[in-house]
Design a protein around this motif. Sequence first.
Motif, mmCIF file in Angstrom:
data_model
loop_
_atom_site.group_PDB
_atom_site.id
_atom_site.type_symbol
_atom_site.label_atom_id
_atom_site.label_comp_id
_atom_site.label_asym_id
_atom_site.label_seq_id
_atom_site.Cartn_x
_atom_site.Cartn_y
_atom_site.Cartn_z
ATOM 1 N N PHE A 130 0.836 -1.208 0.000
ATOM 2 C CA PHE A 130 0.000 0.000 0.000
ATOM 3 C C PHE A 130 0.864 1.247 0.000
ATOM 4 O O PHE A 130 0.599 2.205 -0.720
ATOM 5 C CB PHE A 130 -0.906 0.017 1.234
ATOM 6 C CG PHE A 130 -2.308 -0.368 0.918
ATOM 7 C CD1 PHE A 130 -2.988 0.253 -0.118
ATOM 8 C CD2 PHE A 130 -2.945 -1.346 1.637
ATOM 9 C CE1 PHE A 130 -4.282 -0.111 -0.422
ATOM 10 C CE2 PHE A 130 -4.244 -1.718 1.338
ATOM 11 C CZ PHE A 130 -4.907 -1.099 0.308
ATOM 12 N N ALA A 145 -2.973 -8.112 -5.777
ATOM 13 C CA ALA A 145 -4.319 -7.785 -6.241
ATOM 14 C C ALA A 145 -4.878 -6.566 -5.522
ATOM 15 O O ALA A 145 -5.631 -5.795 -6.106
ATOM 16 C CB ALA A 145 -5.241 -8.987 -6.035
ATOM 17 N N ILE A 146 -4.475 -6.364 -4.263
ATOM 18 C CA ILE A 146 -5.078 -5.253 -3.519
ATOM 19 C C ILE A 146 -4.605 -3.907 -4.044
ATOM 20 O O ILE A 146 -5.192 -2.894 -3.718
ATOM 21 C CB ILE A 146 -4.788 -5.330 -2.007
ATOM 22 C CG1 ILE A 146 -3.294 -5.323 -1.775
ATOM 23 C CG2 ILE A 146 -5.462 -6.508 -1.369
ATOM 24 C CD1 ILE A 146 -2.960 -4.761 -0.435
ATOM 25 N N VAL A 147 -3.539 -3.862 -4.821
ATOM 26 C CA VAL A 147 -3.161 -2.583 -5.410
ATOM 27 C C VAL A 147 -3.617 -2.505 -6.860
ATOM 28 O O VAL A 147 -3.112 -1.719 -7.640
ATOM 29 C CB VAL A 147 -1.650 -2.310 -5.291
ATOM 30 C CG1 VAL A 147 -1.281 -2.130 -3.839
ATOM 31 C CG2 VAL A 147 -0.831 -3.419 -5.911
ATOM 32 N N GLY A 148 -4.581 -3.356 -7.230
ATOM 33 C CA GLY A 148 -5.220 -3.207 -8.530
ATOM 34 C C GLY A 148 -4.520 -3.925 -9.665
ATOM 35 O O GLY A 148 -4.815 -3.672 -10.827
#
Lengths: 345, 367
Positions: free
Chosen positions: B212, B307-310
């Motif tokens: 993040f 995946a959480i950063v797109g």
Amino acid sequence: MGVRMGLFVKSQTFGALALAAVLTATVSRADTLDQVLSRGVLVCGVNIGLAGFGLPDDRGFWRGFDVDYCRAVAAAIFDDPQKVRFTPLSGKDRFTALQSGEIDLLSRNTTWTQSREAAQGLLFTGINYYDGQSFMVRKARKLQSPRDLKGASICVQQGTTTELNLADYFHKAGISAETVVFSGGDEALKAYESGRCDAYTTDGSALYAQRLKLAAPDDHEVLAETISKEPFSPVVRQGDDRWFNLVKWTQFALLDAEELGVTAANADALRQSDNPEIRRLLGADNDFGAGLGLSRDWVVRIVKAVGNYGEIFSRNLGDGSPLKIPRGLNAQWRDGGLHYAPPVR
Amino acid sequence: MTDFLRSDFLPALPPPPSREQSWREKLFGDARAAAITLSLLVGAALLLPSVVRYLFIDAVWRAPDGALCRAPGAGACWAYVAAKAPFFFYGAYPYPWRVNLTFALAGVLIVWLLHPRGRAKGYALAGFFLGLPVAGFVLLYGAPALGLPVVGTNLWGGALVSLIMALAGIAAALPGGVLLALGRRSDLPALRWLCVGIIEFVRGAPLIAVLFMANVLLPLFLPPDWAPDRLLRPLFGIALFASAYMAEVVRGGLAAVPRGQDEAAQALGLSRVKTLRLIVLPQALGAVIPGIVNNFVALFKDTTLVAIVGLFDFLHAIEIARLDPVWAGPQIALTGYIFAAAFYLGFCLAMSAYARRLEKKLAAARR
């Protein structure tokens, strides 16, 4: 909007930190349109994956309602709807991506609220989809309105605004219903399908997509009445009026085109139309594009690339798609909907 | 005075039971073994038929859309996996051959490097750490001068991204980890503190937080045109993270090498670098192979966090594809996850199988 709101609330401290960083380290920003033109491509923030709104297909080609808005803006600027770079964004980083200048335009089923506009340096360019929380029920029950759910049990996802809206609605309506809370949307849907609940509630647009995950989608329906307001709108940064106008009028052009019957197929031919409204819209006599920094035939470019509002809606969400969402509030004002675009003149 | 001494030998004890038991003895040797074996067999007999029926017999192998997979009683929807395969493996990457060539190259180099009878491994090593990144960059990102159109990283996805993340993490982790571990044992206090600081800071933060920070904070503080690419940001984060963890594994190996080895090498007149390269590191790394491979396996699966950063890594591509209304249905999510499990299981099994062979070989060499 429930789930996404929930995520947003949780990340508020992080958002505040990021916002502080933006405000203290304000980078002098050039005109967005100039940046897009010199870069040669529009950078558009879209949903990581939401059926009908933004989703890569079998080849990874982005498709969806929000995605087509990005392509419409690209078509207006470059006369080429493919000159878009899509940046998939989660609910958490969508606003920082816009604030930091990483994207030019956020077109990602984002609910227009007062606090987002007043406190976060954002501008919503105009509602392009009227969503709201609704209910999925079995057709056999023959329910008309959420009020008929008196005494029913309702499956809902935990910790979302959906859950709060539900409580508010039944409190106001003075009827009692049992709320069954699940940690995830899929679990709630499964419980509904297995008969644990009489209804499943979340945003209307998501319900139509969820319905297709059921074994027999045709046995279930989504109630037309909604119990909350979730107006979706594209978002730009504050402080760049020219860019704000360009995006806003691209949206109006799509709606005006539908109202006047201009489609992707007939846009070119209608430039010879004798209807003065159509002639103005398509730039036959006057140049209305220049004021936006666009060409004279900007509306022709847009509509030829992605179609008018009705075509975009039908292809991604309506009859032309598996979702089969009715126009409802999203119909033109003449047809009983809420879409009412100012004229191009 | 001879009271304390035994004057005659003790009677010999019977020999211990033979270590070599037949399979029948192992499985059904006594009541306890037989009971455990039988109950497990019964469990498998109850479970297997339904699994086989779901995966193969009732499975839908060919279908134009989700209608057939939705039919009651339908099993796994392999038609969906087949239709979505390009997206699972390449994301939106428009030239599959360039991806295939890159990974074929990587595969050849890895086999060359790891094969027990491989020759001239120096070239393979140089190829893997220097040639492959350059060739991979030219092939995947493109070089207009060579007639390869540029493909922006926003189009990369699926297994392509997962394998790049894992390969880059693994390639960075071993050298990075060795350097950090050596720095941590260094006599120079400043260097030691720096390395301890990096290791402890990175190990103290969750990978999600590192990703993040790399993704959200970097572009905020840098001007828009300077911010590193969306694919590079998590790549840095993963490389840093993997190096810090590897450093601690390597440190364990270094501690296991007796001090005498170092001193003997110095007595022979070997330089410090040669001592490290020829004496200390081979023994240290050999001692911690299970730990190293364990880290690689964990790293490979950790790549799903990007995946959480797109980014559309393999698992995320599957997660997204199941939302497609053309295919949506009750079996779609499960089919996708089974496919993902098989993919990750295949790679992780291969890694640990190689590690076991290497351990056996090294153990034999030590005996």
